[in-house]
Design an enzyme around this catalytic site. Structure first.
Site, PDB file in Angstrom:
ATOM      1  N   HIS B 466       0.829  -1.202   0.000  1.00 20.91           N
ATOM      2  CA  HIS B 466       0.000   0.000   0.000  1.00 20.91           C
ATOM      3  C   HIS B 466       0.864   1.253   0.000  1.00 20.91           C
ATOM      4  CE1 HIS B 466      -2.362   3.220   1.997  1.00 20.91           C
ATOM      5  NE2 HIS B 466      -3.320   2.747   1.224  1.00 20.91           N
ATOM      6  N   CYS B 842      -3.757  -1.270 -16.228  1.00 25.79           N
ATOM      7  CA  CYS B 842      -3.685  -0.213 -15.230  1.00 25.79           C
ATOM      8  C   CYS B 842      -2.989  -0.674 -13.966  1.00 25.79           C
ATOM      9  CB  CYS B 842      -5.077   0.329 -14.904  1.00 25.79           C
ATOM     10  SG  CYS B 842      -6.165  -0.897 -14.162  1.00 25.79           S
TER      11      CYS B 842
END
Lengths: 887, 887
Positions: B466, B842
């Site tokens: 993250h 993506c």
């Protein structure tokens, strides 16, 4: 025979039992009975093609149908000697639906059709029973108004109540013909008021109304839902059977009833059923009167008079017909009959529903008598139904107070006191008391508690959660994901629907139904010999795939052999670390600071593991045993934070901070995707060495002890890269060579991998260059193919099922379109580089009949499942073999 | 030219620069230089085929090699007029390795070979410098003993130290020929003692010993490791170049040095480099003496005399040769030269290493001069090297005190005070101070802190954790998985290598190298105009694939456009819920009890979301914008247990128990595989409605404001089943129809899905029936294909890399064999049912050059990456187009 309409009666028929698709089950069997010369009231069936035509053409009937139906009515009049709408001998008919598959109660029916103000008089005279005639007429009006005209049935109930009150009658039976006349008059007024039209007096008009209503009921919401639930295509449509009426309520010589050709509960040969004197079929169904038994055997002290005694001649006739029908259809039959003034009529016959036990008994008995082939006997048993026979069940007669529901995660029933921790479960067991372990979810830490408890109940998790998988492996009942129940651990209570249960309260879990029940309920034990054993033998003769079991404890292995397993397809070595000494050793290994410390611990583990494997090899006596290398992430084995950590630290004299630090180092956000399986093996190859050495030593010792050669199949889990497999295999080969040299003995062994990741499936050709077998780990393969955690999926998969986004849970039955394509790809690619590669499955799906059928189509060599599912798998595998033979 | 040996010298050569594969880089370029008539000491190269033969045949040399080498030595004697082992003019040679790719310092070298007790005398006489001759001899013995005989070099160092002490010499240079004679005597004794054999006096024996040693060094451990790290196949082997020696240490007219044809730091045209008068090459390398600059420009106030002044004639000669070499090779060259008694010799030339900035400058300059094609200029720039130019970097000259290392997760450098919480980061920012956020790992809760901090340092997580992903998106430096550093949150300290840093201590993070540095270090800012801009223009002319950016904030969108993005390929709508008001609304939505409460919250969210989308559409002015529906599990957004929960509960006036209960209900064991993406959309379709409505309203408003038509691409993530996509698409279509009716306006829009699960890839044909575009979410696709959590993978993936089980991290470069096969399958299957389907990527791989090259091969229409990687992707896409054109 015309295009749309098929006549039967008088010993002849235009269709046969094989015309089920066009005539529906009912119509086809009526035609067949007529051909057999059995006493069937004449009639005709409008084929289901009409239904398809009806919906394909904006609810228009085929042009020629009217002419065909008129012709059929003429034939009916000739066969019965009565006239449709006639004023002396009126022909009355029933109009019923009939689909290819039974859809009980879903579609509409109209009885006594053809009655009107004049023909009712004729019926009164011909029957000599005016009350019966008028009652029949008012029943017809009531049924027609509701089914054809769509009026509210309560309208008519109100009228009867009013009339009964007016004339002081307590029961319907107290009403006379005149009373019924008054009821009829009020019915007609009500219909004219509500519907805006008079009740039709023309029998032809009545008939077409009823036919359209039955066709229309094919699309009513409850029928649509039923079809969706049972995978019945809408395109099948329903046939419509118009049949001359017979009356079981014409007085003393009349009766109506249902007869099974065998006892549906036990499968015992001989007529079984019930009847009501002087009654119509609906009286039996409504439950207003208690039916009498058919046979003396059934009386069983009830004091009721059986038909065998009250109507001995008719009874013998019925018995003879029943036998003929069973022999003709080669299946146990469920027959509806009516006796009209001493004359026996058969109204319907169909294959009878039965319990799992009866199904086996009947199939075996018929095959042994030569009535059906053994293969047919095998085909007839639903493998899933065996589950009922393999586990204790709650006695069928006791009252059940359901206090919660969850997923039926592991079948069987068990009673015990609620405990909220594994420790309590063990304490209770030590003092001889039984417990049900109740937890939000379970982890490997709870295995000892699950062993000690009688059953498991979790409020989270799906049918493939840890609790579910482990419980099935242990053969213990388990209910998982009981989301409406809440555990308040602090207060030590289980809250469910306003009720609060505390530790020590007794509950019963029914893992077969998923119901949580209050109190202790009596259970019945399984019986596996006799017919069951015979059926299993037959299955074994037929099936191509072998059946192995997932087992690691001696108890499981013994159970598995008892259930007929032909080897162990999955020995999860990590479960061998569940006892206190082992888990302590494992923890010390994980926490060890130095290589020397680790080596010392591994040495002690090797001694334990060797003993484990030796015991398994001895029990399996030369049957194949697939041993999976340690699989789960190490952090699962560390003590839990808090008290457990402190206790452990104190016990081994270690700073608890060191344990906390290690736990933090090993913490994983997604343990399912973490440092597991082959990854552990690459990171801690010395652990692989330990396990391999233990296996090889046990192989040699077991060989010496039993005299049977042991060829272990060593399995490396979670492989994605061909090179990671090769890395581990090389270590194992080195250990094997060393052990062979030390013992101066030869060891045969296989090293293979699980296919449980999409990448392994796609790279199966390369992996098979060094992997000697593949075992499909379909739990993980499903998880990774879908990106779904089986532990967490319950909530949204249920939502998916509810919203119709999916038809079935992919963790229960293999998702053939996705996961199945990967399996097929892996099988083909694996065989492309290693044609003789052994292919098996060891995921939960290995015990699911639909999945086993799929495994057969891609040519797996064996399935492996939990010991308690082995018989199911044996039967399912036989059926799968048979399915491949079929044209 | 014979089979194995290639001679060069005297203006001729048997090979050319194109024979790099057989002769190695050094040998091939020496041959080329000889052909060009440049002054190269004659020699010969033993082809790398010999190395392959050597290892394929149990370390045996080819039979004919000896004869060929003898022939080559004869030729060498003719060319030099010297005799190998001769007693008057001895021919001395160097024996060096030379692989296809440079492996600096990995393989062995022997210099001065051919010296023995007699030829050293001859050298002393011919050079007129006995000290030089004896020093050369002892150097040779020392090198030979270590390289060929495998003796410990320290043995010889000890002897020199002893002799120097004995004769009172401070430096090697103080020793006379006699002293060196004493050293040589002791060397020989030591060798006889240690090795058990005399030092060989026969030059032929010396030569074969050296050739075998060089070949043997191909398999030394450091070479094996180097090859593994740089993907150099073992099969290439090394060539061996034997070349006549020239000496830069023969006195005043002698020198040795290195020259670049351009400044390797800036790319400025003109000679650049350094030299040492009276020295051998190793003296330059050893760093014992400070080299002098080549040119006056380089002197820069150092007071050192440049070669341009000290040896002006030789310098001009060198400058001329350098220009010829650069023009010949059409590449900036790195040239080794030696001046022996006034005569310039070129010993090696190769393409020069250079900074990213210099590389661009040189390529553009050469292309503009017409020396190379524009396409060649594009090919020459490593796209990854652009990273250095796009972010601030630590000034190259400052001293770095490294206090920890982690993964280079997001490039750039930043300095700030250590903070351990996002709150502190915000407080510091509010008071104008800079901070580095230090956390074990980050979660969406930390986004505001990450925004407030200058850089991020985590002790857990990989390069796709993250923290890493978000930091890259923000363009902030981040170091992740700094495992050797430990956070003690209670004490508020960061412990690293014995050093304890506390909150407020200043550190610098270098996200490009992964180094954590003590204190504040000066940085240099990026410059993107000039040559850089020219190169980008050229790339844009060539490339087929479009480049979009992953962006959701206005800042990111503006950055993306600035870097040349042609649209947004991924707008992660969940990130729009990061500010306090939004996250509060989201929490209230999650905690809401009633449908009414939810609807009210959704209404307020819709207003916020519409404003978000409007802003994006306005910035992007008609360029495509792909908006992904809310993706992560809801529990990520609940307040953390403890203080945060209590504060939130108090702020909204809610019982904290309710929040705890909700958190428990939503808790997931494996959130990555949990209730995310399309699953959330199926469970909470009203949320989809809200987002869809906000998008469509923004489309219409933006259209009115900007006058550009906006065609949003609405993306549903995590689809596995075609029906779940259809379920969501149907909702979106309904909302679109409603908005169009309310506004009486037409909206064009696309609804598509991400392909990020193996099942979606395999069912792509069915999904494409309703999905109008596919965007490959390769982060998740990699996770699910491998069953790996990117958050947890760091530890064992590093182990895999270390043990050679994998060559590269699949989260950085697409795993072509596994994930890539799925992508290709999905592209083909998708096009089979929807030929004009738009295909993009993506995932993080969208900014990785190797992955972009793969995307070109499967025909994707665009790649999308973080704004800061857009230039890299533009160049990589151009290179990918060029690669497909190549034969």
């Amino acid at each position: 025979m015309t295009d749309w309409v098929y006549i039967f009666g008088g010993g002849k028929a235009e269709g046969t039992a094989r015309d089920r698709d066009r005539l529906g089950g009912k119509g086809a069997n009526l035609a067949e009975m007529a051909r057999l010369g059995l006493p069937v009231p004449p009639g005709f069936t409008i084929a289901s093609d009409v239904c398809r035509h009806y919906y394909a053409n904006g609810r228009l009937l085929p042009d020629t149908l009217e002419r065909e139906v008129e012709g059929a009515l003429d034939a009916l009049e000739r066969l019965t000697g009565k006239t449709f709408g006639g004023e002396t001998e009126p022909l009355l008919v029933s109009v019923r639906s009939g689909s290819r598959e039974s859809m009980p109660g879903m579609l509409d029916t109209v009885l006594n059709l053809g009655l009107n103000d004049r023909s009712v008089e004729a019926l009164a005279q011909s029957s000599g029973n005016p009350a019966f005639a008028y009652d029949s007429y008012r029943r017809f009006i009531q049924m027609y108004a509701s089914v054809v005209m769509g009026l509210d049935p309560s309208l008519f109930e109100d009228i009867i109540v009013r009339v009964k009150k007016r004339c002081g009658a307590a029961r319907d039976g107290d009403l006379t013909a005149e009373h019924w006349g008054a009821v009829i008059a009020e019915y007609k007024t009500a219909i004219a008021d509500e519907y805006g039209e008079e009740f039709p007096q023309d029998p032809e008009e009545q008939l077409w109304g009823a036919i359209r209503a039955v066709l229309g009921s094919w699309m009513n919401p409850r029928a649509v839902t039923f079809r969706a639930l049972h995978n019945i295509p809408e395109s099948w449509g329903t046939a419509v059977t118009v049949q001359s009426m017979v009356f079981g309520n014409m007085g003393e010589g009349s009766a109506t009833g249902v007869a099974f050709t065998r006892d549906p509960a036990t499968g015992d040969d001989g007529l079984y059923g019930e009847y009501l004197p002087n009654a119509q079929g609906e009286d039996v169904v409504s439950g207003m009167r208690t039916p009498h038994p058919l046979t003396r055997t059934q009386v069983n002290g009830s004091g009721l008079v059986p038909m065998e005694d009250s109507m001995p001649v008719t009874f013998q006739e019925l018995r003879e017909y029943a036998k003929r029908l069973e022999n003709h259809f080669r299946e146990m039959q469920d027959i509806e009959f009516t006796v009209e003034a001493g004359k026996l009529w058969l109204l319907q016959t169909r294959d009878g529903k039965r319990s799992a036990r009866a199904a086996i008994r009947i199939a075996v008995a018929m095959a042994e008598k030569g009535l059906i082939a053994k293969t047919e006997a095998l085909r007839r048993i639903d493998p899933a139904s065996l589950e009922q026979l393999l586990h204790p069940a709650i006695s069928p007669d006791v009252e059940r107070v359901v206090i919660g529901r969850g997923l039926p995660a592991s079948p069987g029933a068990a009673t015990g006191e609620i405990v909220f921790t594994s420790e309590e479960a063990e304490q209770l067991r030590a003092s001889g008391r039984k417990s049900i372990l109740v937890r939000p979810e379970t982890s490997p830490e709870d295995i000892h508690g699950m062993h000690a408890a009688e059953g498991i109940l979790t409020t989270h998790g799906g049918t493939t959660s840890h609790a579910a998988v482990v419980a099935r492996g242990m053969g213990k009942p388990c209910i998982s994901g009981a989301g409406s129940m809440r555990i308040n651990a602090e207060k030590g209570v289980l809250v469910t629907g306003g009720r609060t249960l505390k530790s020590g309260d007794v509950i019963t879990v029914d893992g077969t139904s998923g119901e949580v029940l209050l109190g202790a309920l009596p259970t019945v034990q399984p019986e596996l010999s006799g017919d069951f054993a015979t059926l299993m033998e037959w299955a074994d003769e037929i099936r191509r795939m072998k059946v192995r079991a997932n087992a690691e404890t001696p108890e499981d292995a013994i159970t598995a052999r008892g259930f007929g397993a032909e080897g162990i397809g999955l020995c999860r070595t990590e479960r061998m670390f569940n006892d206190e000494e082992r888990i302590r050793a494992l923890r010390l290994f994980i926490l060890a600071d130095s290589v020397e410390e680790r080596d010392r611990i591994l040495e002690s583990m090797q001694v334990m593991q060797k003993a484990d494997f030796l015991e398994l090899f001895e029990i399996m006596r030369g049957l194949p045993v697939t041993i999976r290398m340690f699989d789960p992430p190490l952090h699962e084995f560390l003590p839990r934070p808090g008290r457990e950590t402190e206790q452990f630290a104190e016990a081994v004299g270690m700073d608890p901070e060191r344990i906390r630090q290690k736990a933090e180092d090993l913490h994983e956000i997604n343990p399912m995707l973490g440092n597991r399986g082959v990854r552990l093996a690459v990171c801690y190859p010395e652990f692989v060495d330990m396990q391999a050495r233990a296996i090889f030593q046990a192989v040699l010792e077991a060989g010496e002890k039993t005299g049977e050669k042991v060829v272990p199949e060593i399995m490396v889990p979670l492989v994605a890269y061909e090179r990671e497999f090769k890395f581990v295999k090389d270590r194992i080969d080195v250990v094997a060579a060393a052990v062979m040299e030390e013992w101066d003995a030869k060891i045969e062994y296989l090293v293979g991998t699980m296919i449980e990741l999409p990448r392994a499936a796609i790279r199966a050709d390369r992996i098979a260059e060094s992997s000697e077998f593949f075992s499909f780990g379909t739990n993980d393969l499903t998880q990774s193919t879908f990106g779904i955690s089986r532990d967490d999926a319950g909530l949204y998969l249920n939502e998916y099922l509810r919203k119709g986004v999916i038809d079935r849970d992919p963790f229960i039955t293999i998702d053939v379109e996705g996961v199945g394509e990967f399996m097929q790809m892996a099988a083909e690619r694996g065989q492309s580089t290693r044609p003789d590669i052994t292919l098996g499955i060891c995921g939960e799906h290995g015990g699911d009949p639909a999945s086993i059928a799929f495994c057969e189509t891609i040519g797996l060599h064996y399935v492996s499942c939990s010991p308690y599912r082995v018989p199911i798998a044996r039967l399912a595998a036989a059926q799968a073999t048979l399915a491949m033979r079929a044209p």
